[in-house]
Design a protein around this motif. Structure first.
Motif, PDB file in Angstrom:
ATOM      1  N   THR A  51       2.325  -3.001 -13.214  1.00 31.66           N
ATOM      2  CA  THR A  51       1.337  -2.532 -14.183  1.00 31.66           C
ATOM      3  C   THR A  51       1.745  -1.232 -14.875  1.00 31.66           C
ATOM      4  O   THR A  51       0.989  -0.705 -15.691  1.00 31.66           O
ATOM      5  N   SER A  52       2.925  -0.744 -14.587  1.00 28.50           N
ATOM      6  CA  SER A  52       3.395   0.497 -15.187  1.00 28.50           C
ATOM      7  C   SER A  52       3.760   0.275 -16.655  1.00 28.50           C
ATOM      8  O   SER A  52       4.268  -0.781 -17.029  1.00 28.50           O
ATOM      9  N   ASP A  53       3.547   1.304 -17.470  1.00 33.21           N
ATOM     10  CA  ASP A  53       3.964   1.220 -18.864  1.00 33.21           C
ATOM     11  C   ASP A  53       5.373   1.770 -19.081  1.00 33.21           C
ATOM     12  O   ASP A  53       5.846   1.860 -20.206  1.00 33.21           O
ATOM     13  N   ASN A  54       6.059   2.113 -17.999  1.00 27.86           N
ATOM     14  CA  ASN A  54       7.448   2.565 -18.111  1.00 27.86           C
ATOM     15  C   ASN A  54       8.304   1.405 -18.625  1.00 27.86           C
ATOM     16  O   ASN A  54       8.169   0.281 -18.146  1.00 27.86           O
ATOM     17  N   PRO A  55       9.203   1.659 -19.581  1.00 28.86           N
ATOM     18  CA  PRO A  55      10.010   0.567 -20.138  1.00 28.86           C
ATOM     19  C   PRO A  55      10.900  -0.149 -19.110  1.00 28.86           C
ATOM     20  O   PRO A  55      11.274  -1.303 -19.329  1.00 28.86           O
TER      21      PRO A  55
ATOM     22  N   ALA B 280       0.830  -1.207   0.000  1.00 27.21           N
ATOM     23  CA  ALA B 280       0.000   0.000   0.000  1.00 27.21           C
ATOM     24  C   ALA B 280       0.864   1.256   0.000  1.00 27.21           C
ATOM     25  O   ALA B 280       0.536   2.240  -0.689  1.00 27.21           O
ATOM     26  N   LEU B 281       1.960   1.244   0.746  1.00 26.96           N
ATOM     27  CA  LEU B 281       2.869   2.393   0.749  1.00 26.96           C
ATOM     28  C   LEU B 281       3.533   2.563  -0.614  1.00 26.96           C
ATOM     29  O   LEU B 281       3.662   3.679  -1.121  1.00 26.96           O
ATOM     30  N   LEU B 282       3.974   1.459  -1.213  1.00 28.33           N
ATOM     31  CA  LEU B 282       4.566   1.496  -2.553  1.00 28.33           C
ATOM     32  C   LEU B 282       3.589   2.099  -3.549  1.00 28.33           C
ATOM     33  O   LEU B 282       3.936   2.992  -4.328  1.00 28.33           O
ATOM     34  N   GLU B 283       2.360   1.620  -3.513  1.00 28.56           N
ATOM     35  CA  GLU B 283       1.385   1.998  -4.531  1.00 28.56           C
ATOM     36  C   GLU B 283       0.847   3.413  -4.374  1.00 28.56           C
ATOM     37  O   GLU B 283       0.132   3.898  -5.251  1.00 28.56           O
ATOM     38  N   ARG B 284       1.226   4.100  -3.316  1.00 26.59           N
ATOM     39  CA  ARG B 284       0.927   5.537  -3.250  1.00 26.59           C
ATOM     40  C   ARG B 284       1.710   6.275  -4.338  1.00 26.59           C
ATOM     41  O   ARG B 284       1.321   7.363  -4.758  1.00 26.59           O
ATOM     42  N   GLN B 285       2.829   5.666  -4.772  1.00 25.33           N
ATOM     43  CA  GLN B 285       3.687   6.294  -5.771  1.00 25.33           C
ATOM     44  C   GLN B 285       3.561   5.632  -7.142  1.00 25.33           C
ATOM     45  O   GLN B 285       3.468   6.307  -8.146  1.00 25.33           O
TER      46      GLN B 285
END
Length: 154
Positions: free
Chosen positions: A136-140, A126-131
């Motif tokens: 699931t990120s589209d960052n390469p 939950a702390l990670l996903e605040r950022q």
């Protein structure tokens, strides 16, 4: 003590002694000092165009200790993580950890909370996903980060 400076990029308070953010600006240094930060850990390489020039010098002038652990966004390693854990263990007093977007930092803290402090995975996540959510990120570079934060049992 001053209120948290929530106008710092991607600001997050993890606990009474630990804050995180994305990039720092020169105007953020006195704000960190005002809330009692004694030590700053920077995970962003100095060659990033958004990096704060002479960050170490500005923090020293404000009376804060500084640890520089340049983590390439596309290649986090176990050595980087070990240096981060060591820097946290050696920090005396309130610590602020930052990078450029608070993605490196949030991933490192996710592992630290889960693997070192024994925080429940859901709470650490939950702390990670605040950022961000590397899976699931589209960052390469997200796949490298998803592997980096994977549980040792995975």
């Amino acid at each position: 003590m001053a209120a948290d400076p929530e106008d710092i990029v991607n600001w997050q308070r993890l606990d009474p002694q630990t804050t995180t953010s994305g990039l720092l600006r020169a105007s953020d240094v006195p704000l960190l000092s005002a809330i009692g930060v004694c030590h700053v850990i920077n995970l962003a390489p100095d060659d990033n165009p958004l990096a704060l020039p002479d960050e170490a010098g500005l923090l020293a002038q404000a009376g804060m200790n500084y640890t520089y652990i340049p983590v390439p966004f596309d290649a986090p390693t176990e050595d980087h993580y070990a240096a981060f854990v060591q820097a946290l263990d050696q920090a005396d007093g309130p610590v602020h950890v930052h990078c450029i977007a608070n993605w490196r930092v949030s991933a490192f803290f996710y592992r630290y909370h889960r693997d070192v402090l024994g925080m429940a995975d859901d709470d650490a996540r939950a702390l990670l996903e605040r950022q961000w959510t590397p899976e699931t990120s589209d960052n390469p570079s997200a796949p490298q980060w998803a592997r980096f934060i994977a549980s040792p049992e995975d």
